[in-house]
Motif scaffolding. Structure first.
Motif, short mmCIF file in Angstrom:
data_model
loop_
_atom_site.label_atom_id
_atom_site.label_comp_id
_atom_site.label_asym_id
_atom_site.label_seq_id
_atom_site.Cartn_x
_atom_site.Cartn_y
_atom_site.Cartn_z
N GLU A 115 58.93 6.33 47.51
CA GLU A 115 58.92 6.61 49.06
C GLU A 115 57.59 6.17 49.59
O GLU A 115 57.60 5.62 50.87
CB GLU A 115 59.09 8.11 48.95
CG GLU A 115 59.10 8.83 50.24
CD GLU A 115 58.89 10.10 50.15
OE1 GLU A 115 58.14 10.80 50.26
OE2 GLU A 115 60.23 10.94 49.97
N LEU A 116 56.33 6.22 48.83
CA LEU A 116 55.12 5.82 49.33
C LEU A 116 55.02 4.25 49.85
O LEU A 116 54.81 3.74 50.75
CB LEU A 116 54.11 6.39 48.32
CG LEU A 116 52.67 5.61 48.37
CD1 LEU A 116 51.53 6.96 48.44
CD2 LEU A 116 52.10 4.57 47.86
N ARG A 117 55.63 3.51 48.71
CA ARG A 117 55.90 2.15 49.07
C ARG A 117 56.57 1.99 50.29
O ARG A 117 56.27 0.92 51.05
CB ARG A 117 56.15 1.34 47.69
CG ARG A 117 55.38 1.55 46.57
CD ARG A 117 55.98 0.73 45.42
NE ARG A 117 55.06 0.95 44.45
CZ ARG A 117 55.26 0.75 43.04
NH1 ARG A 117 56.71 0.56 42.69
NH2 ARG A 117 54.27 0.53 42.25
N ASP B 269 47.01 7.89 56.46
CA ASP B 269 48.03 9.00 56.41
C ASP B 269 48.87 8.95 55.19
O ASP B 269 48.92 10.03 54.82
CB ASP B 269 49.00 8.35 57.43
CG ASP B 269 48.63 8.30 58.80
OD1 ASP B 269 47.62 9.15 59.14
OD2 ASP B 269 48.75 7.46 59.81
N LEU B 270 49.04 7.94 54.49
CA LEU B 270 49.37 8.13 53.00
C LEU B 270 48.40 8.93 52.06
O LEU B 270 49.20 9.63 51.47
CB LEU B 270 50.01 6.76 52.37
CG LEU B 270 50.81 5.91 53.14
CD1 LEU B 270 50.85 4.51 52.36
CD2 LEU B 270 52.36 6.56 52.75
N ALA C 250 41.75 4.58 46.48
CA ALA C 250 42.00 4.01 45.26
C ALA C 250 43.33 4.26 44.78
O ALA C 250 44.10 3.28 44.14
CB ALA C 250 40.83 3.99 44.43
N SER C 251 43.66 5.23 44.58
CA SER C 251 45.17 5.88 43.72
C SER C 251 46.36 5.25 44.77
O SER C 251 47.25 4.73 44.34
CB SER C 251 45.07 7.40 43.84
OG SER C 251 44.25 7.89 42.95
N LEU D 221 48.65 2.56 43.32
CA LEU D 221 50.26 2.66 43.30
C LEU D 221 51.00 1.65 44.05
O LEU D 221 52.03 1.33 43.65
CB LEU D 221 50.45 4.20 43.72
CG LEU D 221 50.03 5.40 42.95
CD1 LEU D 221 50.15 6.72 43.53
CD2 LEU D 221 50.65 5.23 41.62
N LEU D 222 50.40 1.24 45.16
CA LEU D 222 51.09 0.31 45.91
C LEU D 222 51.02 -1.03 45.01
O LEU D 222 52.19 -1.92 45.18
CB LEU D 222 50.46 -0.05 47.31
CG LEU D 222 50.47 0.91 48.27
CD1 LEU D 222 49.72 0.95 49.50
CD2 LEU D 222 51.87 1.32 48.65
#
Length: 183
Positions: free
Chosen positions: A151-153, A164-165, A174-175, A179-180
């Protein structure tokens, strides 16, 4: 002549009370105390203690492993004390390095203390290896599920800003980038 005590425990959850009671019983004029690993060289209270003692003083500790964990470190500290003309006593092991027998006992017990530390490390590593082989996961639990990562990607690919993420998922910059980048 001053009687100076030094007490140390390895972690903040441990108590210095037993050591302090023994040092007070021996009527120490001054007691230095800290909660630091004996393995680290960064022990500010020990440094202050060693700077403080003068010729004719006696440094007292409860056990050898409270002063250091390596034989080299123990011998270096003892040499520093000898150079300053400071006596050294260990309460629980009845060591008094102002005598030849005390010096011999110091050397033997210092070697045993280092040996015990090495054995403890070996057992710990064996335990970790066994736990990993049994499927135990070490480290922090993941903050996001696989679905949340997808969902984040997806949101990022549709132009949602990194800040915003970060706010939506409670992650550091950094996290989010890490994750991306994971494929």
């Amino acid at each position: 002549m001053a009687i100076v005590g030094y007490a140390r425990v390895s972690s903040t959850g441990q108590s210095l009370d037993v050591q302090l009671d023994k040092l007070k019983y021996y009527q120490c004029d001054k007691i230095y105390q800290e909660k630091k690993s004996g393995i680290t060289a960064n022990r500010p209270e020990l440094k202050k203690c060693l700077d403080y003692v003068r010729e004719g003083d006696v440094l007292i500790i409860t056990k050898l492993d409270r002063l250091a964990r390596s034989t080299v470190d123990l011998h270096n500290i003892l040499q520093q004390l000898n150079d300053k003309g400071v006596g050294f006593r260990v309460i629980d092991q009845s060591i008094d390095t102002t005598t030849s027998t005390g010096k011999l006992l110091f050397g033997i017990l210092a070697s045993i203390a280092e040996f015990e530390t090495e054995l403890r490390k070996e057992r710990q590593m064996e335990g970790i290896k066994k736990a990993k082989n049994n499927g135990v996961a070490f480290g922090r639990k993941a903050k996001l599920t696989d679905i949340q990562i997808e969902e984040l990607r997806y949101k990022r690919s549709n132009g949602v800003l990194i800040k915003d993420l970060m706010a939506n998922y409670g992650l550091s910059k950094a996290s989010v980038y890490r994750l991306l980048s994971i494929t």
